[in-house]
Design a protein around this motif. Structure first.
Motif, mmCIF file in Angstrom:
data_model
loop_
_atom_site.group_PDB
_atom_site.id
_atom_site.type_symbol
_atom_site.label_atom_id
_atom_site.label_comp_id
_atom_site.label_asym_id
_atom_site.label_seq_id
_atom_site.Cartn_x
_atom_site.Cartn_y
_atom_site.Cartn_z
ATOM 1 N N ARG B 432 5.236 103.788 -7.579
ATOM 2 C CA ARG B 432 5.908 103.977 -6.316
ATOM 3 C C ARG B 432 7.136 104.973 -6.547
ATOM 4 O O ARG B 432 7.881 104.800 -7.659
ATOM 5 N N HIS B 433 7.580 106.020 -5.847
ATOM 6 C CA HIS B 433 8.904 106.799 -6.076
ATOM 7 C C HIS B 433 10.155 106.117 -6.131
ATOM 8 O O HIS B 433 10.061 105.301 -5.262
ATOM 9 N N VAL B 434 10.812 106.502 -6.893
ATOM 10 C CA VAL B 434 12.272 105.868 -7.227
ATOM 11 C C VAL B 434 13.354 107.064 -7.312
ATOM 12 O O VAL B 434 12.985 108.113 -7.641
ATOM 13 N N ASP B 435 14.577 106.577 -6.809
ATOM 14 C CA ASP B 435 15.403 107.196 -6.992
ATOM 15 C C ASP B 435 16.798 106.538 -7.677
ATOM 16 O O ASP B 435 16.504 105.247 -8.014
ATOM 17 N N LEU B 436 17.762 106.767 -7.892
ATOM 18 C CA LEU B 436 18.982 106.054 -8.554
ATOM 19 C C LEU B 436 20.309 106.462 -8.122
ATOM 20 O O LEU B 436 20.615 107.581 -8.039
ATOM 21 N N ARG B 437 21.180 105.396 -7.350
ATOM 22 C CA ARG B 437 22.354 105.777 -6.863
ATOM 23 C C ARG B 437 23.332 104.847 -7.939
ATOM 24 O O ARG B 437 23.610 103.836 -7.632
ATOM 25 N N PRO B 438 23.857 105.607 -9.057
ATOM 26 C CA PRO B 438 25.137 105.089 -9.827
ATOM 27 C C PRO B 438 26.324 105.336 -8.767
ATOM 28 O O PRO B 438 26.443 106.171 -7.920
#
Lengths: 312, 484
Positions: B432-438
Motif C-alpha cells: 500500500r502507498h505511504v507518505d510521511l509527515r515529519p
C-alpha cells in the motif's frame, strides 16, 4: 485554572457519583423486593420517584413495571440521569479536561462507558444484573481510587471533591426519602416491624453504610441511631454532616471563596438551630430532607456564581 | 508467517521494507525476521489487539458527514515503516534548511519584499494569495520567525529518494497520532523493542513547549502558554487536548479569553483573570479575531490582533504565516533556499507545473490524464484531480477550473509513491502507498521529529492517504543500522 475546566471537573465528579449511586440503588432494590412480603405494595416505580424523574418517565413509558424502570434508569439515552447518559457526560467532560485530570481517567472512563454500552442487556435481564451493576460500581471505584492516588490536591482536585460531596449529600437525602416513603406505606401492615427493619437495613446498604453503622453506633438497626448516623455523623463519608463539612474544607482551599464559605456556614447554622433530633421516619423527616435538597440547590448555585461566572 | 511474507511483493514501486521479494532492506532486517517468526494467525490477533487498544486509549478523529460529525477510532496498521538513521539525519537537515528559508521569505514578504524586487518571484503571485494578510505588514515577531511549527509531507518516488510534496504552515496536525502510534506499538509488540534499536519519539511535546516558551514577551516570568482550540467538534480536537496535556499548558477556547483595554490577553480562571504570554493557536487566521478578520467568528478572541501587534502576546504560528502554505509558492522554495541561504536544497521538490504560465498551462491541459492537479490553497486532500484515476467528465471540469483561475492551480506528475506491507485482512499482506509527515520546529533553534507520521492509503492502488478519506497510519521507526 480555567473556570470552564473547573466547571467540567465538578460535573465529572457529580455524574460519576450519580452513576455509582444509581447502580447501587438498583442492586439493593432488587434485594429489598425479594425480602419483603408479597402483600407489600412497594414497586419499582419508587426508584423513579426518588430521583424526581416522574415526568420524564411518564413521557416515555405507560407501563410502570420493572423492565421499563430499569431500562429508563440504566440504558435510556433520553433520560439525562441514566447510567448511560451520565457516563456519556462524564466521558465528554473528561475529553474536554484531559489536561487537568490524570491520563488514565480518559482510558478508564472509555472502558467503562464501552462496557455499559455493549452489555446493557445484562442489566435489564435479572439473571446477570447483579454482575453487571457490580462491574459498574467497581469501574467507578477504580477511577476514584486512581484519582485519589495520582492527582495533586490542588484546585482541580478540590472541584472534584466539591462535585462529589454535593452529589453524595443529595443522594443520601434521596435514599432516606425513599426509605421514609416505604416506611410509611408499611405502617398498617401486619408484618410491619420486620419489614420496616428490612427497609432500614437496605437504606444503610444503599449508602454503603451498614458495616460502618454497626461498628460506630454499636446498635441494632433502629430508626433513631440510623438517622443520627446518616444525618449527623462526622466521620462517615456519606453522612450529610460529613459532606457539608467537606464542602466547607474544599472551598477554603480555593481562591475567592468568601461567598461560598458564607453560604455553607449559614446553612450549617440554620441546620443546627432548627434540628431537634429525628427519631422516626415520618412526614416531618420528609420535610426536613426536602429542605436539605433546597439547600443543595443553593450551594450549587453559589459555586457556579463564584467560580464559573459568565464574564460578559 | 514466513509463507505470507515470502509471497509479499511490490512490483514497480520502491518498497519501504523489502528491496526484492524475500529480501528485506537493511534497517528492516530484524523486524522482518521477527515478523516471519510469528504464527500466521498472530497477525490478525495483534491487529485486533491494536484496534482494541486504540478504542480504549480513545485515540480518535472526527469526520464531518451530512448527519453531523462522528468520532472515529484512529485507523492504524501494525506493520511499521522503517528508515535508517543515517538517511533520516540527511532528511532532517534538509527540512530545517527548508523551514529557515520559508521563514526568511515570510518575514521579507511582510517587510521589504526584496525577493520580489530582485525578480525571483513575480509580484502578481501575492496579489492573489489567499493567505497574505495586509494586517501583518511591518510586524517583527521574535527571532523573525513566523512559522514555528511546520508539517512537511514527504514522499518517496520509484528512485527511493525523498521529495517534498507540500509544506503545511498554517495549523498542521498529526503529531499526536505519531506519538500515540508508538505507544500502541509498544503495547502490541513489546518483544521487538528489545531486539531493535528504535529511536524514541516522545521528546516532541517538550521541544514544542521550549519553542513556545522562547517566544514569551515577558522574559522575567514563567510564561503562561495556552493552546487555542476551536473546540470539541473540530476534527483535530483530540490532538489539541493531547498536546496541551503533554505540555502542561492550558487548553482554551475563544470564550475562555478576553482582551482588555491594556491590549493584553487574559484567560478567565477561578481566581479571576490571568495574563497569557504565548498562544499555540489551532484556528485558522480568518477566525482569530472578529475585530480584524471574519466578523462572525465566535471561535476567536476580539482584540487578539491588537495584543499581538503590540507584542503583548506571541502566537504560533504567527498570523499571516500561511502565505507560504500555497502550492504556487511551494514551487519557488528551491529558489528561496538559494536566494536567502545561498545553499542548494537538500531535499528536492516534486516537479511542479504552474498553470498561470501559458506554456506550462497548455502542457497541463494536454496531459490531464497523466498529472495530479491541485488547487493552491486547499488542505486535507480535497479538490484534487488524480489524472490516471479520473473520468473524462472530471478532467473536463478541471480544465474549465484551470482556465478560469490559472493562478490557483498547479500540476505535478503522478508519482510512483513508495509502498509498505500492510495488513489487508485474512492474514494477508498487501503493498500500500505511504507518505510521511515529519514536524519541524523553529524559534531561536530548530528541531525535527524523529521520523514522523506515516500515512497509508488502505485501498489497493489508491494514492489518497488522508484520514478523512479512508487513509490509515503506521508507526515510523528510525533505526540505527551502524550500531548493530
Amino acid at each position: 485554572m480555567l473556570s470552564k475546566v473547573a466547571e467540567r471537573v465538578y460535573w465529572i465528579a457529580r455524574y460519576m457519583e450519580r452513576v455509582e449511586s444509581t447502580a447501587r440503588l438498583i442492586s439493593i432494590y432488587d434485594n429489598l423486593l425479594f425480602d419483603l412480603p408479597r402483600s407489600v405494595n412497594i414497586d419499582w416505580y419508587n426508584l423513579i420517584v426518588i430521583n424526581s424523574l416522574e415526568t420524564e418517565f411518564d413521557q416515555r413509558y405507560s407501563v410502570k413495571n420493572e423492565r421499563n424502570v430499569i431500562k429508563f434508569l440504566l440504558g435510556d439515552s433520553t433520560n439525562p440521569a441514566s447510567v448511560f447518559s451520565s457516563l456519556k457526560s462524564v466521558r465528554e467532560n473528561v475529553r474536554t479536561t484531559r489536561d487537568v485530570v490524570p491520563e488514565a481517567t480518559w482510558e478508564l472512563t472509555n472502558e467503562l462507558s464501552m462496557f455499559v454500552e455493549e452489555n446493557i442487556n445484562q442489566g435489564i435481564n435479572r439473571r446477570q444484573r447483579h454482575e453487571f451493576l457490580n462491574h459498574i460500581i467497581k469501574g467507578c471505584q477504580q477511577i476514584l481510587g486512581m484519582l485519589y492516588g495520582s492527582m495533586p490536591h490542588d484546585a482541580p482536585w478540590q472541584f472534584l471533591c466539591l462535585g462529589r460531596n454535593l452529589e453524595r449529600a443529595d443522594m443520601t437525602t434521596r435514599i432516606l426519602d425513599a426509605g421514609t416513603t416505604a416506611y410509611i406505606v408499611l405502617s398498617d401492615d401486619d408484618g410491619a416491624i420486620n419489614s420496616r427493619q428490612i427497609v432500614l437495613g437496605n437504606v444503610l446498604r444503599s449508602l454503603c453504610a451498614d458495616q460502618a453503622y454497626r461498628r460506630i453506633m454499636r446498635s441494632t438497626i433502629k430508626p433513631g441511631p440510623v438517622l443520627e448516623f446518616l444525618l449527623d455523623n462526622t466521620d462517615f463519608p456519606r453522612s450529610i454532616t460529613f459532606c457539608h463539612h467537606s464542602l466547607l474544607a474544599n472551598s477554603t482551599k480555593l481562591p475567592s471563596s468568601k461567598k461560598v464559605i458564607q453560604k455553607l456556614s449559614d446553612i450549617q447554622e440554620d441546620l443546627k438551630r432548627n434540628t431537634q433530633p429525628y427519631t422516626e421516619l415520618n412526614s416531618e423527616l420528609s420535610q426536613y430532607l426536602n429542605q436539605l435538597q433546597i439547600y443543595h440547590g443553593e450551594i450549587h448555585q453559589v459555586i457556579c456564581d463564584t467560580w464559573f461566572p459568565r464574564w460578559d | 508467517m514466513k509463507e505470507t511474507w515470502n509471497k509479499y511483493q511490490s512490483d514497480k514501486f520502491y518498497d519501504e521494507l523489502i528491496s526484492s521479494p524475500t529480501r528485506a532492506r537493511k534497517p528492516a532486517q530484524k523486524l522482518v525476521s521477527y515478523l516471519k517468526s510469528l504464527e500466521e494467525s498472530d497477525l490478525n490477533s495483534r491487529q485486533q489487539a491494536a484496534e482494541a487498544t486504540i478504542r480504549e486509549m480513545g485515540v480518535s478523529f472526527t469526520v464531518y458527514t451530512e448527519e453531523g460529525s462522528i468520532d472515529r477510532a484512529w485507523p492504524f496498521d501494525i506493520i511499521p515503516r522503517v528508515i535508517s538513521k543515517r538517511q533520516w539525519e540527511k532528511t532532517s537537515a534538509g527540512l530545517i534548511q527548508r523551514l529557515q528559508a520559508l521563514n526568511l521569505f515570510i518575514d521579507d514578504l511582510y517587510h521589504d519584499q526584496k525577493i520580489i524586487k530582485d525578480g525571483v518571484i513575480p509580484k502578481f503571485v501575492f496579489d492573489q494569495s489567499k493567505n497574505y494578510r495586509k494586517e501583518c505588514e511591518g510586524i517583527s515577531p521574535p527571532f523573525g520567525v513566523w512559522a514555528h511549527i511546520c508539517g512537511t509531507d514527504l514522499v518517496r518516488d520509484a528512485d527511493g529518494e525523498f521529495y517534498v510534496l507540500e509544506d503545511n504552515l498554517r495549523v498542521p496536525s498529526g503529531v499526536s497520532y505519531m506519538l500515540e502510534n508508538r505507544s500502541i506499538m509498544k503495547r502490541i509488540f513489546p518483544e521487538i523493542f528489545e531486539k531493535v534499536d528504535i529511536a524514541p519519539v516522545n521528546d516532541y511535546p517538550d521541544k514544542l513547549l521550549e519553542t513556545l516558551s522562547s517566544l514569551s514577551p515577558r522574559k522575567n516570568k514563567e510564561p503562561c502558554v495556552v493552546v487555542l482550540t476551536p473546540g470539541i467538534f473540530n476534527s483535530a480536537y483530540f490532538e489539541h487536548a493531547f498536546l496541551a496535556q503533554r505540555m502542561g499548558a492550558e487548553l482554551v477556547e475563544g470564550s475562555d479569553l478576553i482582551v482588555q483595554s491594556d491590549n493584553c490577553v487574559y484567560m478567565k480562571t477561578i481566581a479571576g483573570l490571568k495574563r497569557v504570554d504565548v498562544m499555540y493557536r489551532r484556528i485558522d487566521d480568518e477566525f482569530l479575531d472578529p475585530e480584524v478578520f471574519n466578523k462572525h467568528s465566535t471561535l476567536g478572541v476580539a482584540g487578539l490582533m491588537r495584543a499581538w501587534r503590540d507584542g503583548n502576546i506571541a502566537m504560533a504560528n504567527a498570523p499571516g504565516a500561511g502565505v507560504a502554505d500555497d502550492k504556487v509558492i511551494y514551487a519557488f522554495v528551491p529558489k528561496m533556499i538559494k536566494y536567502y541561504l545561498d545553499q542548494d536544497p537538500l531535499i528536492p521538490n516534486v516537479e511542479t507545473y504552474l498553470c498561470y504560465d501559458d506554456a506550462q498551462r497548455s502542457f497541463v491541459l494536454e496531459n490531464l490524464d497523466k498529472l495530479v492537479v491541485k488547487p493552491a490553497n486547499e488542505s486535507g486532500g480535497y479538490g484534487i484531480l488524480i489524472g490516471p484515476h479520473s473520468t473524462k467528465k472530471e478532467r473536463e471540469t478541471f480544465a474549465q477550473l484551470i482556465k478560469k483561475n490559472p493562478r490557483n492551480y498547479i500540476a505535478q506528475p503522478t508519482l510512483a509513491l513508495s509502498t509498505a506491507p500492510t495488513i489487508t485482512g485474512n492474514n494477508e499482506l498487501g503493498a500500500r502507498h505511504v507518505d510521511l509527515r515529519p514536524f519541524i520546529l523553529q524559534s531561536n533553534s530548530s528541531f525535527v521529529t524523529t521520523g514522523g507520521l506515516t500515512r497509508v492509503a488502505m485501498k489497493e492502488g489508491s494514492l489518497v492517504v488522508n484520514s478523512s478519506q479512508g487513509g490509515g497510519s503506521k508507526d515510523t521507526w528510525i533505526v540505527d543500522t551502524e550500531r548493530g
